[in-house]
Scaffold this motif. Structure first.
Motif, PDB file in Angstrom:
ATOM      1  N   THR A 162     -14.062  -4.536  -1.403  1.00  0.00           N
ATOM      2  CA  THR A 162     -14.565  -5.440  -2.430  1.00  0.00           C
ATOM      3  C   THR A 162     -13.403  -6.084  -3.162  1.00  0.00           C
ATOM      4  OG1 THR A 162     -15.968  -5.634  -4.409  1.00  0.00           O
ATOM      5  CG2 THR A 162     -14.750  -3.588  -4.155  1.00  0.00           C
ATOM      6  N   THR A 163     -13.494  -7.370  -3.368  1.00  0.00           N
ATOM      7  CA  THR A 163     -12.489  -8.104  -4.124  1.00  0.00           C
ATOM      8  C   THR A 163     -13.132  -8.627  -5.400  1.00  0.00           C
ATOM      9  OG1 THR A 163     -11.270  -8.761  -2.140  1.00  0.00           O
ATOM     10  CG2 THR A 163     -10.894 -10.059  -4.133  1.00  0.00           C
ATOM     11  N   ILE A 164     -12.530  -8.292  -6.519  1.00  0.00           N
ATOM     12  CA  ILE A 164     -13.019  -8.724  -7.833  1.00  0.00           C
ATOM     13  C   ILE A 164     -12.015  -9.719  -8.389  1.00  0.00           C
ATOM     14  CG2 ILE A 164     -13.794  -7.972 -10.110  1.00  0.00           C
ATOM     15  CD1 ILE A 164     -14.022  -5.126  -8.878  1.00  0.00           C
ATOM     16  N   THR A 165     -12.490 -10.924  -8.694  1.00  0.00           N
ATOM     17  CA  THR A 165     -11.616 -11.982  -9.196  1.00  0.00           C
ATOM     18  C   THR A 165     -12.060 -12.393 -10.593  1.00  0.00           C
ATOM     19  OG1 THR A 165     -11.269 -12.797  -6.945  1.00  0.00           O
ATOM     20  CG2 THR A 165     -10.652 -14.261  -8.747  1.00  0.00           C
ATOM     21  N   GLN A 166     -11.096 -12.460 -11.489  1.00  0.00           N
ATOM     22  CA  GLN A 166     -11.352 -12.943 -12.841  1.00  0.00           C
ATOM     23  C   GLN A 166     -10.154 -13.763 -13.293  1.00  0.00           C
ATOM     24  OE1 GLN A 166     -11.982  -9.945 -15.856  1.00  0.00           O
ATOM     25  NE2 GLN A 166     -12.939 -11.391 -17.272  1.00  0.00           N
ATOM     26  N   GLY A 167     -10.369 -15.073 -13.412  1.00  0.00           N
ATOM     27  CA  GLY A 167      -9.265 -15.961 -13.770  1.00  0.00           C
ATOM     28  C   GLY A 167      -8.204 -15.960 -12.687  1.00  0.00           C
ATOM     29  N   SER A 168      -6.956 -15.666 -13.069  1.00  0.00           N
ATOM     30  CA  SER A 168      -5.849 -15.662 -12.105  1.00  0.00           C
ATOM     31  C   SER A 168      -5.575 -14.277 -11.540  1.00  0.00           C
ATOM     32  CB  SER A 168      -4.579 -16.176 -12.795  1.00  0.00           C
ATOM     33  OG  SER A 168      -4.238 -15.351 -13.905  1.00  0.00           O
ATOM     34  N   THR A 169      -6.373 -13.301 -11.913  1.00  0.00           N
ATOM     35  CA  THR A 169      -6.163 -11.928 -11.456  1.00  0.00           C
ATOM     36  C   THR A 169      -7.248 -11.522 -10.472  1.00  0.00           C
ATOM     37  OG1 THR A 169      -5.136 -11.323 -13.573  1.00  0.00           O
ATOM     38  CG2 THR A 169      -5.923  -9.530 -12.183  1.00  0.00           C
ATOM     39  N   SER A 170      -6.832 -10.889  -9.405  1.00  0.00           N
ATOM     40  CA  SER A 170      -7.802 -10.369  -8.434  1.00  0.00           C
ATOM     41  C   SER A 170      -7.396  -8.961  -8.030  1.00  0.00           C
ATOM     42  CB  SER A 170      -7.894 -11.269  -7.198  1.00  0.00           C
ATOM     43  OG  SER A 170      -6.687 -11.242  -6.473  1.00  0.00           O
ATOM     44  N   ALA A 171      -8.388  -8.153  -7.722  1.00  0.00           N
ATOM     45  CA  ALA A 171      -8.155  -6.777  -7.296  1.00  0.00           C
ATOM     46  C   ALA A 171      -9.027  -6.504  -6.085  1.00  0.00           C
ATOM     47  CB  ALA A 171      -8.488  -5.808  -8.426  1.00  0.00           C
ATOM     48  N   THR A 172      -8.447  -5.881  -5.076  1.00  0.00           N
ATOM     49  CA  THR A 172      -9.175  -5.575  -3.852  1.00  0.00           C
ATOM     50  C   THR A 172      -9.139  -4.080  -3.579  1.00  0.00           C
ATOM     51  OG1 THR A 172      -8.692  -7.732  -2.851  1.00  0.00           O
ATOM     52  CG2 THR A 172      -9.313  -5.939  -1.362  1.00  0.00           C
ATOM     53  N   PHE A 173     -10.318  -3.488  -3.445  1.00  0.00           N
ATOM     54  CA  PHE A 173     -10.444  -2.108  -3.008  1.00  0.00           C
ATOM     55  C   PHE A 173     -10.806  -2.127  -1.526  1.00  0.00           C
ATOM     56  CE2 PHE A 173     -11.205  -1.727  -7.541  1.00  0.00           C
ATOM     57  CZ  PHE A 173     -10.569  -0.539  -7.881  1.00  0.00           C
ATOM     58  N   LYS A 174     -10.066  -1.360  -0.714  1.00  0.00           N
ATOM     59  CA  LYS A 174     -10.336  -1.317   0.722  1.00  0.00           C
ATOM     60  C   LYS A 174     -10.301   0.123   1.214  1.00  0.00           C
ATOM     61  CE  LYS A 174      -9.038  -3.420   5.130  1.00  0.00           C
ATOM     62  NZ  LYS A 174      -8.135  -4.373   5.820  1.00  0.00           N
ATOM     63  N   ALA A 175     -11.275   0.469   2.071  1.00  0.00           N
ATOM     64  CA  ALA A 175     -11.387   1.837   2.583  1.00  0.00           C
ATOM     65  C   ALA A 175     -10.162   2.205   3.403  1.00  0.00           C
ATOM     66  CB  ALA A 175     -12.647   1.975   3.411  1.00  0.00           C
ATOM     67  N   THR A 176      -9.522   3.323   3.050  1.00  0.00           N
ATOM     68  CA  THR A 176      -8.346   3.799   3.768  1.00  0.00           C
ATOM     69  C   THR A 176      -8.560   5.158   4.425  1.00  0.00           C
ATOM     70  OG1 THR A 176      -7.483   4.723   1.693  1.00  0.00           O
ATOM     71  CG2 THR A 176      -6.729   2.508   2.323  1.00  0.00           C
ATOM     72  N   SER A 177      -9.558   5.916   3.975  1.00  0.00           N
ATOM     73  CA  SER A 177      -9.853   7.209   4.597  1.00  0.00           C
ATOM     74  C   SER A 177     -11.316   7.560   4.370  1.00  0.00           C
ATOM     75  CB  SER A 177      -8.949   8.316   4.023  1.00  0.00           C
ATOM     76  OG  SER A 177      -9.095   8.411   2.617  1.00  0.00           O
ATOM     77  N   THR A 178     -11.875   8.339   5.298  1.00  0.00           N
ATOM     78  CA  THR A 178     -13.270   8.749   5.227  1.00  0.00           C
ATOM     79  C   THR A 178     -13.499   9.901   6.192  1.00  0.00           C
ATOM     80  OG1 THR A 178     -15.577   7.998   5.396  1.00  0.00           O
ATOM     81  CG2 THR A 178     -14.041   7.142   7.024  1.00  0.00           C
ATOM     82  N   ASN A 179     -14.595  10.630   5.987  1.00  0.00           N
ATOM     83  CA  ASN A 179     -15.000  11.652   6.953  1.00  0.00           C
ATOM     84  C   ASN A 179     -16.260  11.224   7.698  1.00  0.00           C
ATOM     85  OD1 ASN A 179     -16.953  11.930   4.962  1.00  0.00           O
ATOM     86  ND2 ASN A 179     -16.883  14.156   4.924  1.00  0.00           N
ATOM     87  N   ILE A 180     -16.678   9.968   7.501  1.00  0.00           N
ATOM     88  CA  ILE A 180     -17.902   9.474   8.133  1.00  0.00           C
ATOM     89  C   ILE A 180     -17.638   9.066   9.577  1.00  0.00           C
ATOM     90  CG2 ILE A 180     -19.797   7.800   7.967  1.00  0.00           C
ATOM     91  CD1 ILE A 180     -19.217   7.592   4.993  1.00  0.00           C
ATOM     92  N   TRP A 181     -16.476   8.489   9.833  1.00  0.00           N
ATOM     93  CA  TRP A 181     -16.080   8.148  11.201  1.00  0.00           C
ATOM     94  C   TRP A 181     -14.630   8.557  11.409  1.00  0.00           C
ATOM     95  CZ3 TRP A 181     -17.522   4.123   7.785  1.00  0.00           C
ATOM     96  CH2 TRP A 181     -16.450   3.386   7.247  1.00  0.00           C
ATOM     97  N   GLN A 182     -14.240   8.641  12.673  1.00  0.00           N
ATOM     98  CA  GLN A 182     -12.896   9.065  13.022  1.00  0.00           C
ATOM     99  C   GLN A 182     -11.970   7.870  13.144  1.00  0.00           C
ATOM    100  OE1 GLN A 182     -13.139  11.430  16.590  1.00  0.00           O
ATOM    101  NE2 GLN A 182     -13.664  13.294  15.482  1.00  0.00           N
ATOM    102  N   ALA A 183     -10.753   8.048  12.668  1.00  0.00           N
ATOM    103  CA  ALA A 183      -9.746   7.010  12.829  1.00  0.00           C
ATOM    104  C   ALA A 183      -9.392   6.883  14.302  1.00  0.00           C
ATOM    105  CB  ALA A 183      -8.504   7.346  12.012  1.00  0.00           C
ATOM    106  N   SER A 184      -9.168   5.659  14.742  1.00  0.00           N
ATOM    107  CA  SER A 184      -8.825   5.419  16.143  1.00  0.00           C
ATOM    108  C   SER A 184      -7.413   5.896  16.408  1.00  0.00           C
ATOM    109  CB  SER A 184      -8.936   3.925  16.475  1.00  0.00           C
ATOM    110  OG  SER A 184     -10.231   3.450  16.202  1.00  0.00           O
TER     111      SER A 184
END
Length: 223
Positions: A162-184
């Motif tokens: 998810t990317t949240i943008t407000q004015g000139s600032t933006s923040a992006t959260f991105k999945a980096t680890s989980t136990n739901i699926w296996q990393a390739s």
């Protein structure tokens, strides 16, 4: 009069039936114990104490409602924990953000965003999330001065970016680890060599092998 009442009753029953079917089609795609962690990257000028990562863990599932534990780790080292509920069919609950949507949502589907309302899935894409190639569906919406661009894993419905943008600032959260699926796993890859260079390498290797064999044979004859 009786016909009008009967017609009205039929219309109401059909409406309730269609609503019930719509709710029945929505399914929670994760189970208790499943979790995903999203790390933050920012642009612009963020505040001093910003989140570094957010972890969403499923505690329980009842019908179309999931109880989620959300842990936010701040740059100061402080961790904020919150437990909330989210109904993926109706969008009702006290969760602070849309961490989950119905599993197997597709382009054109209408989803319910908690505290916002109806949003239409705009499309789908393939990306690398938590070390694996996953198909995600995405949608955009705004709340006040903030614009949200969200991606959910199509198969499970869990939020992966998810990317949240407000004015000139933006923040992006991105999945980096989980136990739901296996990393390739990363298979061993060979360097990309031209045919000419590859031929030279093979010739050199053969020459070295021939010389080594000749030396061994000569030593064997002398002994």
């Amino acid at each position: 009069m009786k016909k009008a009442v009967a017609l009205g009753t039929t219309v109401i029953m059909l409406f309730l039936l269609s609503a019930a079917l719509a709710y029945a089609e929505a399914q929670v795609g994760i189970k208790p114990g499943d979790w995903v962690r999203c790390e933050l990257t920012t642009s612009g000028t963020p505040s001093e104490d910003t989140p570094q990562w957010v972890k969403v863990e499923c505690l329980s599932v009842t019908g179309t409602t999931a109880t989620l534990k959300m842990t936010m780790h701040m740059s100061s080292g402080v961790e904020q924990n919150e437990i909330g509920t989210l109904d993926v069919a109706s969008g009702e609950g006290n969760a602070t953000f849309q961490a989950l949507i119905p599993a197997n949502s597709k382009t054109g589907d209408t989803i319910q965003i908690v505290g916002y309302g109806s949003v239409t899935i705009a499309g789908e894409k393939t990306g690398t999330y938590a070390g694996a190639s996953r198909t995600a569906v995405y949608a955009s919406f705004s709340q006040g001065e903030m614009q949200f661009n969200c991606c959910w894993d199509k198969q499970t419905g869990i939020l992966v970016e998810t990317t949240i943008t407000q004015g000139s600032t933006s923040a992006t959260f991105k999945a980096t680890s989980t136990n739901i699926w296996q990393a390739s796993s990363n298979p061993l890859t060979l360097p990309n060599l031209s045919i000419e260079l590859l031929s030279i390498c093979i010739s050199v290797a053969l020459a070295i092998a021939i010389v080594a064999a000749a030396v061994i044979l000569t030593r064997h004859k002398r002994s």
